[in-house]
Write a protein that holds these residues in place. Structure first.
Motif, PDB file in Angstrom:
ATOM      1  N   VAL A  80       1.741   4.707  46.428  1.00 40.19           N
ATOM      2  CA  VAL A  80       2.973   5.131  46.351  1.00 40.19           C
ATOM      3  C   VAL A  80       3.974   3.792  46.512  1.00 40.19           C
ATOM      4  O   VAL A  80       3.700   2.970  47.559  1.00 40.19           O
ATOM      5  N   LEU A  81       5.101   3.562  45.806  1.00 39.59           N
ATOM      6  CA  LEU A  81       5.914   2.691  46.294  1.00 39.59           C
ATOM      7  C   LEU A  81       7.282   3.273  46.414  1.00 39.59           C
ATOM      8  O   LEU A  81       7.820   3.985  45.215  1.00 39.59           O
ATOM      9  N   GLN A  82       7.747   3.328  47.382  1.00 39.22           N
ATOM     10  CA  GLN A  82       8.951   3.969  47.980  1.00 39.22           C
ATOM     11  C   GLN A  82      10.144   2.760  47.634  1.00 39.22           C
ATOM     12  O   GLN A  82      10.075   1.786  48.249  1.00 39.22           O
ATOM     13  N   MET A  83      11.138   3.011  46.802  1.00 37.03           N
ATOM     14  CA  MET A  83      12.250   2.182  46.595  1.00 37.03           C
ATOM     15  C   MET A  83      13.358   2.406  47.009  1.00 37.03           C
ATOM     16  O   MET A  83      13.823   3.334  46.948  1.00 37.03           O
ATOM     17  N   ASN A  84      14.012   1.720  47.873  1.00 32.45           N
ATOM     18  CA  ASN A  84      15.017   2.110  48.469  1.00 32.45           C
ATOM     19  C   ASN A  84      16.284   0.898  48.450  1.00 32.45           C
ATOM     20  O   ASN A  84      15.930  -0.232  48.274  1.00 32.45           O
ATOM     21  N   VAL A  85      17.413   1.216  48.736  1.00 35.79           N
ATOM     22  CA  VAL A  85      18.609   0.297  48.290  1.00 35.79           C
ATOM     23  C   VAL A  85      18.288  -0.520  47.042  1.00 35.79           C
ATOM     24  O   VAL A  85      18.519  -1.831  47.061  1.00 35.79           O
TER      25      VAL A  85
END
Length: 121
Positions: A80-85
């Motif tokens: 998983v790649l969690q992308m924030n901001v």
């Protein structure tokens, strides 16, 4: 032969979040280091993040450090790649890849088909 399928791409506003998933099949997932790469229109494909087969070591491009998080679940054969901001410059097609070598150096043996991420208001 490892088959990789990305999902979770889409349109997101600047400052928002998005979660990309990559499902692996056809091989022993825990034997592979995994990486995320991206390619924006007119640009070369670039490294985004990588994780070792144990999940203990993670690596990030400077451009995403502190905003993106890579993780894996070897029991579910997923990364998983969690992308924030997120920023407009994060707009690209995102690919996951698997390597039997170091995930930082590669080379990568298997690639997914990619998922589009568009950051725009």
């Amino acid at each position: 032969q490892v088959h990789l399928v990305e999902s979770g791409g889409g349109l997101v506003q600047p400052g928002g979040s998005l979660t990309l998933s990559c499902a692996a099949s056809g091989g022993t997932f825990s034997n592979y280091g995994m990486g995320w790469f991206r390619q924006a229109p007119g640009k070369e494909r670039e490294f985004v993040a990588a994780i070792t087969w144990t999940g203990f070591n993670k690596y990030y491009a400077d451009s995403v450090k502190g905003r993106f998080t890579v993780s894996r679940d070897n029991a579910k054969n997923t990364v998983v790649l969690q992308m924030n901001v997120v920023k407009p410059e994060d707009t690209a097609v995102y690919y996951c890849a698997a390597t039997s070598k170091s995930p930082l150096a590669g080379p990568y043996d298997y690639w997914g088909q990619g998922t589009q991420v568009t950051v725009s208001s």
